[in-house]
Design an enzyme around this catalytic site. Structure first.
Site, PDB file in Angstrom:
ATOM      1  N   HIS A  66      49.215  26.965  42.540  1.00 55.69           N
ATOM      2  CA  HIS A  66      49.898  27.829  41.575  1.00 55.69           C
ATOM      3  C   HIS A  66      49.601  27.398  40.137  1.00 55.69           C
ATOM      4  O   HIS A  66      49.482  26.210  39.831  1.00 55.69           O
ATOM      5  CB  HIS A  66      51.404  27.899  41.845  1.00 55.69           C
ATOM      6  CG  HIS A  66      52.197  26.660  41.570  1.00 55.69           C
ATOM      7  ND1 HIS A  66      52.689  26.350  40.312  1.00 55.69           N
ATOM      8  CD2 HIS A  66      52.624  25.664  42.386  1.00 55.69           C
ATOM      9  CE1 HIS A  66      53.382  25.229  40.377  1.00 55.69           C
ATOM     10  NE2 HIS A  66      53.357  24.786  41.623  1.00 55.69           N
ATOM     11  N   ASP A 178      51.529  19.922  37.501  1.00 57.86           N
ATOM     12  CA  ASP A 178      52.248  20.675  38.534  1.00 57.86           C
ATOM     13  C   ASP A 178      52.290  22.134  38.101  1.00 57.86           C
ATOM     14  O   ASP A 178      53.139  22.530  37.321  1.00 57.86           O
ATOM     15  CB  ASP A 178      53.659  20.112  38.688  1.00 57.86           C
ATOM     16  CG  ASP A 178      54.464  20.815  39.771  1.00 57.86           C
ATOM     17  OD1 ASP A 178      53.878  21.626  40.522  1.00 57.86           O
ATOM     18  OD2 ASP A 178      55.680  20.565  39.862  1.00 57.86           O
ATOM     19  N   GLU A 212      55.577  30.195  41.168  1.00 55.93           N
ATOM     20  CA  GLU A 212      55.982  29.276  42.232  1.00 55.93           C
ATOM     21  C   GLU A 212      57.244  28.524  41.855  1.00 55.93           C
ATOM     22  O   GLU A 212      58.133  28.305  42.689  1.00 55.93           O
ATOM     23  CB  GLU A 212      54.842  28.298  42.528  1.00 55.93           C
ATOM     24  CG  GLU A 212      55.028  27.452  43.792  1.00 55.93           C
ATOM     25  CD  GLU A 212      55.777  26.135  43.553  1.00 55.93           C
ATOM     26  OE1 GLU A 212      56.086  25.448  44.544  1.00 55.93           O
ATOM     27  OE2 GLU A 212      56.088  25.804  42.375  1.00 55.93           O
ATOM     28  N   GLU A 213      57.335  28.127  40.584  1.00 56.01           N
ATOM     29  CA  GLU A 213      58.457  27.297  40.136  1.00 56.01           C
ATOM     30  C   GLU A 213      59.792  28.039  40.143  1.00 56.01           C
ATOM     31  O   GLU A 213      60.844  27.413  40.020  1.00 56.01           O
ATOM     32  CB  GLU A 213      58.182  26.761  38.730  1.00 56.01           C
ATOM     33  CG  GLU A 213      56.974  25.850  38.609  1.00 56.01           C
ATOM     34  CD  GLU A 213      57.174  24.480  39.233  1.00 56.01           C
ATOM     35  OE1 GLU A 213      58.309  24.198  39.707  1.00 56.01           O
ATOM     36  OE2 GLU A 213      56.217  23.701  39.268  1.00 56.01           O
ATOM     37  N   GLU A 235      48.789  21.215  46.238  1.00 54.61           N
ATOM     38  CA  GLU A 235      49.967  20.940  45.406  1.00 54.61           C
ATOM     39  C   GLU A 235      49.908  19.516  44.885  1.00 54.61           C
ATOM     40  O   GLU A 235      48.982  18.758  45.196  1.00 54.61           O
ATOM     41  CB  GLU A 235      51.250  21.139  46.226  1.00 54.61           C
ATOM     42  CG  GLU A 235      51.981  22.442  45.938  1.00 54.61           C
ATOM     43  CD  GLU A 235      52.715  22.459  44.607  1.00 54.61           C
ATOM     44  OE1 GLU A 235      52.628  21.456  43.859  1.00 54.61           O
ATOM     45  OE2 GLU A 235      53.405  23.455  44.316  1.00 54.61           O
ATOM     46  N   HIS A 322      57.286  17.012  36.396  1.00 58.27           N
ATOM     47  CA  HIS A 322      58.159  17.839  35.561  1.00 58.27           C
ATOM     48  C   HIS A 322      58.557  17.127  34.258  1.00 58.27           C
ATOM     49  O   HIS A 322      59.664  17.327  33.752  1.00 58.27           O
ATOM     50  CB  HIS A 322      59.403  18.285  36.336  1.00 58.27           C
ATOM     51  CG  HIS A 322      59.127  19.445  37.255  1.00 58.27           C
ATOM     52  ND1 HIS A 322      60.098  20.346  37.628  1.00 58.27           N
ATOM     53  CD2 HIS A 322      57.988  19.851  37.858  1.00 58.27           C
ATOM     54  CE1 HIS A 322      59.562  21.249  38.435  1.00 58.27           C
ATOM     55  NE2 HIS A 322      58.271  20.961  38.590  1.00 58.27           N
TER      56      HIS A 322
END
Length: 356
Positions: A66, A178, A212-213, A235, A322
């Site tokens: 993603h 990410d 996706e998040e 991922e 994150h």
């Protein structure tokens, strides 16, 4: 890593792509992949790169990473031009205050900072309290709401003002690994497959998915569109080689020691075995983890799309997920590409992935 691939990685990470606002990054992905795959984009913003295989009764293989990253969205501007915002994805309010940010709107990039009361002016008890996100604000250097509204508007996305930097060895840091690391691997697999001397015996669909998040949304729709027999999601995963992470949570995972192959209910056993056996045969370092539940990745929705898909995960070890300073090893990206390409050359028959 070859120079052109590293430049692509830099450009992909620099492009803003909070969930729902991914197209700057998707344009970078499309431009890079277009010379060696048939490109299409759906109404959600997912980008597909397709390479047709050879032979009859070819399985459809979908590879997905993603492109969206965590970020913020403007919600309100006060009379003095201070900008209040909400989180896009899982943002830790501990780390946002005092950060430089970029607001991405119709006027281009507007730089700002997330303000913070000086420690000198705080009561002792307040120094130990996290400021809630809805109380944090962005200062873009204006003096009124009118000035702010001339530059930005409610709904504009915001990212941390951070891009790729090199550390020691092959380790790099950036916001957005990410999961732009996943989109990068998808693109590099498509490139290397296009350079093979013989066609694969599968039809390959490389997807850079969106949103996706905020609920695996692009993975859901792109899986339905491709309707794959076999799916591999790329991922990131928690590295546990930093001092403050408990190995009992995610096992022993180190950056620079190869991609991660999880096992669990979300993973087709035969596809896992094929990936692990390929890694051993090709001398590609890998690490193993267990996930005794559905994963919070596009592999989850891909597995249960339509009548079901034989699904696996290839994950990149990542420190400080994150945050604006995520850290990974370039060798883990390259080994993930090597592993997936070598595995694709071994797939001939979708029937072998049906349990018996």
């Amino acid at each position: 890593m070859r120079d052109q691939s590293f430049e692509f990685l830099q450009n992909l990470l620099a492009a803003p792509s909070p969930s729902g606002y991914e197209q700057p990054a998707q344009r970078v992905f499309r431009s890079y992949v277009a010379p060696f795959a048939a490109i299409s984009t759906d109404v959600m913003g997912n980008v597909f790169g397709a390479i047709e295989g050879g032979g009859e009764n070819r399985p459809r293989v979908m590879l997905v990473g993603h492109s969206d990253e965590i970020g913020f969205q403007i919600k309100y501007m006060d009379d003095n031009g201070f900008i209040y915002f909400g989180a896009i994805g899982g943002v830790d309010p501990h780390l946002s205050t005092g950060q430089k940010v970029n607001i991405h709107g119709s006027k281009g990039i507007i730089p700002g900072v997330i303000g913070k009361k000086p420690i000198h002016l705080m009561e002792p008890k307040d120094r130990e309290t996290v400021v809630k996100l809805d109380a944090q604000y962005i200062d873009i250097g204006v003096a009124s709401k009118k000035e702010a509204e001339a530059l930005v508007r409610v709904g504009d996305p915001v990212t941390f003002a951070v891009s790729l930097s090199t550390l020691q060895g092959d380790r790099v840091t950036s916001r957005g690994f990410d999961d732009k690391a996943g989109s990068f691997v998808v693109a590099e697999v498509l490139r290397q497959v296009s350079e093979l001397s013989a066609k694969l015996q599968v039809d390959l669909y490389g997807v850079s998915s969106v949103q996706e998040e905020v609920g695996l949304r692009g993975g859901t729709t792109s899986s339905y569109t491709v309707n794959p027999d076999i799916g591999i999601c790329v991922e990131v995963d928690f590295a546990t080689d930093q001092p403050d992470v408990d190995k009992k949570h995610n096992g022993e995972v180190k950056i620079g020691k190869g991609p991660i192959l999880p096992r669990g209910a979300n993973i087709n056993p035969a596809l896992f075995d094929l990936l692990a056996e390929t890694a051993a045969a090709e001398n590609i370092p890998v690490q193993f983890t267990g996930i005794p539940r559905a994963t919070g990745t596009d592999a989850n929705v891909m597995q249960i799309s339509r009548g079901g898909v034989a699904t696996a995960l290839v994950k990149i070890p990542l420190r400080y997920m994150h945050t604006p300073v995520e850290v990974l090893s370039l060798s883990d990206l390259e080994n993930a590409v090597r592993l997936i390409v070598a595995t694709l050359t071994r797939i001939k028959d979708k029937q072998v992935f049906i349990p018996n």
